[in-house]
Every structure is written in C-alpha cells, then in structure tokens.
Scaffold this motif. Structure first.
Motif, PDB file in Angstrom:
ATOM      1  N   SER A  24       0.906  -0.940   0.068  1.00 13.84           N
ATOM      2  CA  SER A  24       0.157   0.010   0.018  1.00 13.84           C
ATOM      3  C   SER A  24       0.852   1.142   0.066  1.00 13.84           C
ATOM      4  O   SER A  24       0.659   2.329  -0.603  1.00 13.84           O
ATOM      5  N   CYS A  25       1.930   1.303   0.616  1.00 15.69           N
ATOM      6  CA  CYS A  25       2.765   2.247   0.788  1.00 15.69           C
ATOM      7  C   CYS A  25       3.569   2.436  -0.495  1.00 15.69           C
ATOM      8  O   CYS A  25       3.536   3.503  -0.999  1.00 15.69           O
ATOM      9  N   TYR A  41       0.963   4.090  -2.910  1.00 14.59           N
ATOM     10  CA  TYR A  41       0.737   5.323  -2.695  1.00 14.59           C
ATOM     11  C   TYR A  41       1.960   6.153  -2.926  1.00 14.59           C
ATOM     12  O   TYR A  41       1.588   7.243  -3.832  1.00 14.59           O
ATOM     13  N   CYS A  42       3.131   5.872  -2.732  1.00 14.22           N
ATOM     14  CA  CYS A  42       4.188   6.656  -3.269  1.00 14.22           C
ATOM     15  C   CYS A  42       4.580   6.666  -4.682  1.00 14.22           C
ATOM     16  O   CYS A  42       4.763   7.679  -5.305  1.00 14.22           O
ATOM     17  N   GLY A  78       3.092   6.861  -7.779  1.00 15.58           N
ATOM     18  CA  GLY A  78       2.118   7.087  -8.329  1.00 15.58           C
ATOM     19  C   GLY A  78       2.247   7.913  -9.600  1.00 15.58           C
ATOM     20  O   GLY A  78       3.257   7.678 -10.356  1.00 15.58           O
ATOM     21  N   GLY A  97       4.995  11.237  -0.747  1.00 14.73           N
ATOM     22  CA  GLY A  97       3.759  11.685   0.116  1.00 14.73           C
ATOM     23  C   GLY A  97       4.110  12.009   1.515  1.00 14.73           C
ATOM     24  O   GLY A  97       3.359  12.041   2.364  1.00 14.73           O
ATOM     25  N   GLY A 113      -0.599  10.666   4.603  1.00 19.75           N
ATOM     26  CA  GLY A 113      -1.034   9.267   4.170  1.00 19.75           C
ATOM     27  C   GLY A 113      -0.373   8.195   4.689  1.00 19.75           C
ATOM     28  O   GLY A 113      -0.662   7.127   5.099  1.00 19.75           O
ATOM     29  N   PHE A 126      -1.408   5.219   6.947  1.00 22.88           N
ATOM     30  CA  PHE A 126      -1.316   3.687   6.744  1.00 22.88           C
ATOM     31  C   PHE A 126      -0.805   3.043   7.893  1.00 22.88           C
ATOM     32  O   PHE A 126      -0.986   2.021   8.043  1.00 22.88           O
ATOM     33  N   ASP A 172      -4.184   4.396  -6.667  1.00 14.66           N
ATOM     34  CA  ASP A 172      -3.529   3.939  -5.273  1.00 14.66           C
ATOM     35  C   ASP A 172      -3.300   5.369  -4.620  1.00 14.66           C
ATOM     36  O   ASP A 172      -3.360   5.115  -3.288  1.00 14.66           O
ATOM     37  N   SER A 173      -2.727   6.159  -5.051  1.00 13.12           N
ATOM     38  CA  SER A 173      -2.364   7.596  -4.436  1.00 13.12           C
ATOM     39  C   SER A 173      -3.774   8.126  -4.096  1.00 13.12           C
ATOM     40  O   SER A 173      -3.860   8.868  -2.860  1.00 13.12           O
ATOM     41  N   ALA A 221      -5.254   6.871  -0.835  1.00 13.86           N
ATOM     42  CA  ALA A 221      -4.563   7.326   0.123  1.00 13.86           C
ATOM     43  C   ALA A 221      -4.902   8.621   0.661  1.00 13.86           C
ATOM     44  O   ALA A 221      -5.114   9.023   1.653  1.00 13.86           O
ATOM     45  N   THR A 270      -6.653   9.287   3.886  1.00 13.30           N
ATOM     46  CA  THR A 270      -6.264  10.245   5.093  1.00 13.30           C
ATOM     47  C   THR A 270      -7.357  11.216   5.678  1.00 13.30           C
ATOM     48  O   THR A 270      -7.536  11.410   6.775  1.00 13.30           O
TER      49      THR A 270
END
Length: 636
Positions: free
Chosen positions: A48-49, A52-53, A55, A299, A304, A308, A397-398, A401, A405
C-alpha cells in the motif's frame, strides 16, 4: 458483612473506543484496535505504501520536472533532498502513526497546542485530491479513446486539427526528400490533447473558464465513483487490491522502456536526461522543485503515511519498510524518466530539433509524448490501453490514500458519531470534492489545474513539515521520541536520523522556504502568464494552510485554565491518553494512563497472558530502567 464482589464486576466501564480486542473477548488476537480496522497482513501495508508513493508523480511529474530543470542536473538535488528530508521524515511519520494508532488530526494528542498542523495537512490533501482526480479523469478519457482500431491522435485531418498539424507518419511513408519546414508545426497528439481533450481554444485565460466539457465531466464523475468504491471497504479490502495495482505498473513500465531504448535516436534523449547542466543548480526553482518532488512522490507531509501506519500492529518493522519504499520509489522515478526521455530523443531526431524543444513542458507531457510513442508501436491501441491502464492503477493507489487520510482524520476525531457511518461520510466527502473540481472540466480548466498544482502543496506543505519536525524534536523531545521508537521496534534510531530530525531536515526546508519566497516566480502555462489576481489566489491557498497552525493554537489555549503562559505550557504537553492504543503495549510513563487500565505494569499483563517474557517485554524493562535513571538524575 456482604460477600466480596467478584473481581470482574469491579472493573470500571470503558468506552468502546478504549477497549482493546483482548479485553473484550479474552482472545489475544490482533494488536490493533478492531473498531478502526487493520491490515490483514504485513505485505498489505508495504505494498500500500509502494502504491501510494509510486503514483502519477513518478511518470507525470518527475520527467516533467527533470525536463524543465536541466535534465540530469535535477537528479543531484533530488537525491540530496531524499537523504536529508525524504527518508528521515518518512520514518518519522510512520513512527508517529504506528505508535499512536491515530490519524493526522488525533495524533496531535502528542502536543494539542499544535493541532492546527493536522488541520493544515487536511486542507492541503483536500486541494491536491481535487486536481489529482482530474488527472485520473484525463487518463480515463484516453483509456476509452484507445478502444478503437485506429488511435484518434495518430493522424491529422480531424476537425480539431489545424494547418500547423504535421503527420510524421505521412512524411516517413512518402520518403520525402524535399526539406520540410517543421519549426512551426505541432504533432497530432499535441493537438488532440490541447484542442480536443482540453478544448483550450475555447478559453482566453483563467478568468474565462468557458463551458463545461461534458465528456471530461463524466470521466471525473467515474473517477470519483471508483475512488469511493475503493475507500468504502476500508484497508482490509484495499490491502488486497494493491497486490495487483502496486506490481502491474512495473511490468508495463519495463516493456515501454525496452521499446523506447530500441528506437532510433533514443540515446540522444537519455544523454540529455543524464548529463548534468550545473548552471541550473544555481536556480532556487530547481531545489524547490526537487524538494516538492520528494514530498509529492513519497507523500511526505500529506498524512497518508501516518494514516497507513496507524493500521499496523505495534511492533511492525517500519524501519525496514522505510528504506524499501523510499529507495524503490526513487528507482521507479528514474526508470520512468528513461522511458520518457528515450522517446523524447527519438522525437527530436524525427523533428530535427534539440531535445529540450521536442515538446512543450507542462502537465500534459505524459498525455502528448506517451500517446505519440504508442502510435509508433505495432498494435498501438493495445499498447495505448495498457499504458493508460497502468496510469489508472498508479493514480488510484495515491488518490485512495489521500481520501483515506481525510476520512480517517475526521472519523478519529469523532469516532462515536462518524465511524458507524463511515461509508456515508466518505460519500459526502467525495461528492463535495467532485463539485469543487467541476471547474477543472471546463475549457479553461487546465489553467486552474496548473494553479492548484503550483500553490496547493508549495510553501504551505513545507511549513507543515517543518513545524512537525520542530514539535516532535523540541516540544515533545528527541529523547522521548527515540524512547517511543525503542519501545515499539526494540532499538533506537541512529545518529543519522537524529541529526536529520534535529537540524538537517528543518534547516534545509527553512532555507528552501526563504529562498523560494525571495526568488518567487509567477506561474505560467505554455506562453500564457497568469493575471495578478490568480497569483494572489494561489498564494492565499498556501497561506491558508499555514494559518491553521496559529488558529489551532488559539483554540487549544482557550480550552486550558490559568494564566496565558500556564495555558500554553499545559496545551503543549502530551494529552493524558497519548501513547500506544492498547494497554499491553504501554510501559513507563504510559502505564495506567489509558482509561480503564487496571494493571500497575503492562509487562504483568504480557506475563499473565503469554506466560513469559519476549524480546519486546525486555525492551519495555530497559525503557523503564532508563526512565527511572533519568528521573533520579533530574531530581539530583
């Protein structure tokens, strides 16, 4: 005398929010608060991280920033900022979230005086979420446009094309030996983007947005619907989706890179990408862009990561995860840069112009260069669909997040009212942000997108991150923060992290912030210069997130009692219930500060449940001993 009341009946009634899973049913189960939800596996958090990152910023923003800031020279400040600001703050955010199991607002129980920092974070994330989802809408538009046998941006001759349109396929097929003047021509893909997708010719500027482009509006509605369905189920379902969305983009990116470097002239673009133009390093804009790229891509400062990490178990190894995600993200950005610049090199050879003049720099780089690259491949609609599907998975994904948040931050503040209605609350947030983003679907919407892009997360984001660093290290205390990490991970952060948190990270960002203000450059899109009122509006967006900090201070001070200085002191101290969310993880100063806590030492809880002492209980004993020694030193 009446018989003594059995022990279980003497326990005080504890609010549901503060009851741990183990105290509810006697089952050891997970270490996470069940009512918030939690990851079902460790890879869920890591992927997930990464999702998120890694992207749209890696494909859309990083090559764009490198292209406009001296090619390879941009990599130097990028890695410096990654080491000084990115990695340390990344680890700090994960530590705060995992230690407290709280969102970006409630985590400021660490020092209620600075709760405005959390409010500023939410404002920044909300503004970014508005325009980030518009980019996803553009991706959806191109995704649907790829479902044809012949890509619409492959040739000239369409109603949106002008006399300046030059179809390079026709020239190559005709084997034209006559010199062709291509200095004032544009590619079909560029006209498709600006004149058909954006229809920007219908707007004279940011003050004249023109009509709503209904096809873009429907794409934006669809993108918000997809995002809502993603956040509806929470982290348990999204943690499984990322097994695909975080890994599939790498496959397509490698395929595109291989195709790009095999094109004739690709080395010219790669050389421009790798060769540092050191004169650019004297410009403050390059360093600011590098710092912002780190924030955007990792991020950092958006909350975010903290959100997480708050769904982790208390002893998850986030130290290892920090390096995996940050370095993997940097490698992905460079890989995407190679894929972009190899195509730029090929295009520059085809056009007979230098690489830096191949395409107009702007947010549409990935929507102009990449689509044109697709037309050069066999089965171009298939490759185009795959590429934009990759962008869709990267962006979702991003965006998920960002939304998680916002939703987590507010529901953690009002758990009794909003957690049971989280799905409805998420729908309200999505609808509100969709309506605010409608102006981006107009003919002049790109001007508004550029304005949001330049100002929503500029100096405001830096102020938020600087304040967070200073509060954690100065107000809360570096020694206390390192003890918390020791309690959680079993070891203390090394001198590299302590030096960055104490001095390097905040000092570097302060220098960048001052330099950015002194060397301020107004926004522009192509040849269009933004009017003064638009610049003022953009600056106000950044200032508003900063103003949340003093506003939060005023509210916190008014809630305390005593003189002004006493109120400030009381508000700056951690709240009574600050610390690990579960009783069995609380030790030292956190003992018995959780409502309903019965045991004098959480260590005894562990020993009673597990029948022995584990490595983490040994850590708890060490932390307790250190605190007792420090207390003795202070008393002497």
């Amino acid at each position: 005398l009446p018989p003594p009341i059995p022990w279980p009946l003497t326990q005080p009634v504890t609010p549901d929010l503060l009851v741990s899973p183990s105290s509810q049913d006697g089952d050891l189960g997970s270490e996470c608060p069940e009512d918030r939800g939690n990851w079902t596996g460790r890879l869920d958090f890591l992927l997930s991280c990464i999702g998120y990152c890694v992207g749209l910023g890696n494909v859309w923003r990083f090559p764009y920033r490198a292209y406009t800031n001296g090619g390879g020279a941009f990599l130097i400040p990028y890695f410096i900022m990654l080491a000084v600001c990115g990695i340390p703050i990344f680890f700090m955010e994960l530590s705060l979230g995992q230690f407290s199991s709280l969102g970006p607002l409630a985590v400021w129980k660490i020092s209620p005086l600075f709760k405005g920092v959390g409010m500023g974070t939410i404002l920044i994330v909300s503004l970014v979420a508005i325009y980030y989802n518009m980019i996803i809408a553009y991706v959806l538009f191109y995704l649907f446009a790829s479902l044809t046998s012949d890509l619409p941006w492959q040739h000239c001759g369409n109603w949106w094309n002008t006399d300046l349109c030059l179809d390079h396929h026709v020239i190559k097929a005709g084997n034209n030996t006559l010199p062709v003047n291509i200095s004032n021509t544009v590619s079909p893909s560029e006209e498709y983007w600006s004149r058909y997708v954006l229809h920007i010719q219908g707007s004279s500027g940011i003050g004249d947005p023109g009509r709503i482009r209904w096809n873009l509006c429907l794409c934006l509605l669809l993108s918000w619907t997809i995002v809502y369905l993603c956040i509806l189920k929470g982290v348990k379902s999204s943690g499984k989706v990322v097994y695909f969305t975080a890994t599939f983009p790498y496959l397509i990116l490698v395929m595109l890179l291989i195709r790009g470097v095999t094109l004739e002239g690709a080395w010219k673009g790669i050389q421009f990408y790798l060769t540092p133009q050191f004169d650019h390093l004297l410009s403050s804009k390059v360093w600011i862009e590098a710092a912002l790229q780190i924030f955007y891509s990792l991020g950092v400062g958006f909350g975010g990561l903290l959100t997480f990490a708050s769904y982790n178990t208390f002893h998850q190894n986030i130290y290892r995860d920090t390096f995996i995600v940050t370095l993997g993200n940097a490698i992905t950005s460079i890989l995407a840069g190679f894929a972009i610049f190899s195509v730029l090199g090929y295009m520059s050879q085809e056009l007979g112009v230098p690489v830096n003049q191949v395409a107009k720099a702007g947010p549409g780089l990935a929507f102009v260069v990449y689509p044109q690259a697709m037309t050069m491949l066999p089965l171009s609609p298939f490759w185009s669909f795959l590429f934009f599907f990759m962008l869709l998975t990267l962006g979702l994904d991003s965006q998920f997040a960002f939304m998680e948040t916002i939703v987590t931050a507010v529901t953690d503040e009002f758990p009794y009212y909003l957690r049971p209605k989280k799905a409805s609350f998420s729908a309200v947030i999505c609808i509100a942000l969709f309506l605010m983003g409608l102006i981006l679907t107009t003919e002049g919407g790109m001007y508004w997108l550029v304005l949001l892009d330049d100002y929503s997360a500029g100096f405001g984001l830096m102020v938020v991150v600087i304040t967070t660093c200073l509060v954690v290290t100065r107000v809360y205390g570096m020694k206390r923060f390192c003890r918390d990490i020791h309690m959680m991970l079993g070891f203390k952060p090394g001198p590299y992290f302590r030096a960055c948190w104490m001095v390097l990270s905040p000092a570097t960002m302060m220098a960048l912030l001052v330099y950015n203000i002194v060397k301020y450059q107004p926004s522009e899109y192509g040849n269009y210069r933004f009017p003064t009122w638009a610049e003022v509006l953009g600056i106000l967006m950044g200032v508003l997130s900063c103003l949340m900090i003093p506003l939060g201070m005023v509210v916190a001070v008014l809630q305390e009692e005593g003189t002004l200085w006493e109120r400030v002191q009381q508000a700056s101290r951690p709240a009574m219930d600050w610390g690990p969310s579960l009783e069995e993880n609380r030790t030292g100063v956190y003992v018995a500060s959780l409502a309903g806590s019965q045991s004098p030492k959480p260590l005894m809880v562990h020993m009673r449940k597990y029948g022995g002492i584990t490595s983490y209980e040994n850590t708890a004993i060490e932390v307790d001993r250190e605190m007792e020694e420090d207390d003795e030193e202070e008393s002497m």
